[in-house]
Design an enzyme around this catalytic site. Structure first.
Site, PDB file in Angstrom:
ATOM      1  N   GLU A 154       0.847  -1.195   0.000  1.00  0.00           N
ATOM      2  CA  GLU A 154       0.000   0.000   0.000  1.00  0.00           C
ATOM      3  C   GLU A 154       0.879   1.240   0.000  1.00  0.00           C
ATOM      4  O   GLU A 154       0.375   2.352   0.136  1.00  0.00           O
ATOM      5  CB  GLU A 154      -0.877   0.013   1.258  1.00  0.00           C
TER       6      GLU A 154
ATOM      7  N   CYS B 246      -4.555  -4.946   2.732  1.00  0.00           N
ATOM      8  CA  CYS B 246      -3.850  -5.989   3.480  1.00  0.00           C
ATOM      9  C   CYS B 246      -4.097  -7.400   2.952  1.00  0.00           C
ATOM     10  O   CYS B 246      -3.623  -8.378   3.548  1.00  0.00           O
ATOM     11  CB  CYS B 246      -4.223  -5.907   4.966  1.00  0.00           C
TER      12      CYS B 246
ATOM     13  N   HIS C 291      -5.060 -12.467   9.772  1.00  0.00           N
ATOM     14  CA  HIS C 291      -4.590 -11.083   9.600  1.00  0.00           C
ATOM     15  C   HIS C 291      -4.833 -10.330  10.916  1.00  0.00           C
ATOM     16  O   HIS C 291      -5.914 -10.415  11.498  1.00  0.00           O
ATOM     17  CB  HIS C 291      -5.338 -10.413   8.456  1.00  0.00           C
TER      18      HIS C 291
END
Length: 411
Positions: free
Chosen positions: A82, A114, A241
């Protein structure tokens, strides 16, 4: 049937950190909310670091461990970020140069918040398993820098810094992927974004609910594809995550209530057994963006000392949003392979910053993605921090920008 998957995994997590309670104190945040994060430290970038240096410093130990013939079989290099440094030229192009990879290698950069690294991993495994290039390898590197300051409020203490590198091939010494065992869930939403190279925006509540919704629906899609799949009985360990560890715990609790009607004591015991090892490193680093799942994989193998034949369920989520639940089985060599990266040792060696030092660095690091034609980085000024790291190995650093071309050196 041949096995394909992760041959090696490593993470670069910076050389500096700040205790989360110190950041709360410096920002005047409510200490009563500290326990919700379940974090003790977060990694901090220096002005000599950027997405390129993080990626190279994560992948170099993996590449150096290969013999020349194996290195030349890396046919695909993907950086997931990102934190792009240019709207056209990829981070991967710089990484390819500084890792000394073959000119016959495909080079590309991908983006989906992500989730992007997992998309790259799955596409790469599909390429390898197709058999069009027997013996080929792929290198996927998730790399990011934090662009948060006081404006981010309680997200600032949770945001990490660094990169995770994953080598994929037909000798998966870490994790053999369960081919065909995956579930996806995606839709458009604006829960988090980076509209300029200088700051992030986030709708925290929208993002939390999207994370939970995508976990439930991606697992449901997985269960539709995999006969008798069960959230508890199928997976020896889980890796998720990790925006912050407290969210992972909340997501696990919701799944256990919804799918098993589990009592609080059973939920707590299951979290400690199947998830706590995967969150150990994240609690000391912060959110590593799309590298988070692969840092969690290394953390689970290191901290649970996993041997072979252990099935892991992995959940990857990226704002925007797209998510995937997938699985794989550890190899008997997994623990030794991951341990070679000395991740815990390098976390312990980071320089601990005061809030005043962090605030000074932040003004410089927030500029790292802003395109400029020419720029000099005062390396001598930041050597003070590098010299405080005991036993530090040579690392790639940003030295200057010349006619928009970023320049690096080993230091």
């Amino acid at each position: 049937m041949s096995a394909y998957g992760i041959e090696a995994v490593n993470a670069y997590l910076g050389v500096a950190c700040i205790p989360v309670p110190e950041l709360f104190r410096g920002r005047g945040l409510d200490p009563a909310r500290l326990a919700n994060l379940m974090m003790s430290e977060r990694s901090i970038g220096l002005p000599v670091e950027d997405p390129v240096t993080n990626a190279v410093n994560a992948a170099k130990p993996i590449v150096d461990a290969l013999d020349p013939a194996e290195r030349d079989r890396i046919e695909l290099l993907v950086t997931s970020t990102e934190s792009g440094v240019d709207l056209s030229k990829s981070v991967a192009s710089y990484v390819h140069r500084h890792l000394g990879l073959s000119p016959k290698c495909r080079v590309v950069e991908v983006k989906q918040a992500c989730y992007a690294a997992t998309a790259a991993v799955q596409l790469a495994v599909g390429y390898l398993a197709s058999g069009v290039s027997p013996g080929a390898k792929a290198l996927v590197i998730a790399t990011d820098v934090a662009l948060v300051d006081a404006r981010a409020e309680y997200a600032e203490p949770a945001t990490g810094h660094g990169a995770a590198a994953v080598l994929l091939g037909d000798d998966p010494a870490v994790l053999a992927m369960d081919l065909g065992a995956f579930g996806n869930h995606s839709y458009e939403t604006l829960d988090s974004a980076r509209p300029t190279p200088e700051f992030d925006i986030a709708d925290v509540d929208r993002s939390l609910f999207a994370y939970l919704d995508c976990l439930a629906n991606s697992f449901a899609d997985y269960a539709d594809k995999v006969e008798d799949a069960d959230f508890v009985d199928t997976f020896d360990h889980l890796v998720m995550h990790t925006p912050f560890v407290g969210l992972v715990k909340a997501a696990h609790r919701k799944m256990m209530r919804d799918l098993r009607r589990a009592a609080p004591a059973e939920i707590e015991a299951d979290f400690e057994r199947r998830l706590r090892p995967a969150t150990a490193y994240a609690s000391r680093v912060g959110n590593l963006c799309s590298g988070s799942v692969y840092l969690g994989l290394a953390s689970a193998i290191d901290n649970a000392a996993l041997g072979g034949g252990v099935r892991l369920g992995l959940y990857s989520y990226g704002s925007g949003c797209s998510a995937e639940f997938f699985s794989g089985v550890t190899d008997p060599r997994a623990a030794a392979t991951v341990r070679a990266g000395r991740i815990a040792e390098r976390l312990d060696a980071r320089v601990e910053l005061t809030f005043a030092e962090y605030d000074l660095l932040l003004k410089e690091t927030l500029r790292c993605l802003v395109p400029v034609r020419d720029r000099e980085v005062d390396l001598a000024r930041w050597d003070e921090y590098l010299d405080r790291v005991p036993g530090r190995e040579p690392m790639l650093v940003l030295s200057h920008v010349e006619d928009y071309h970023r320049q690096y050196e080993w230091r």
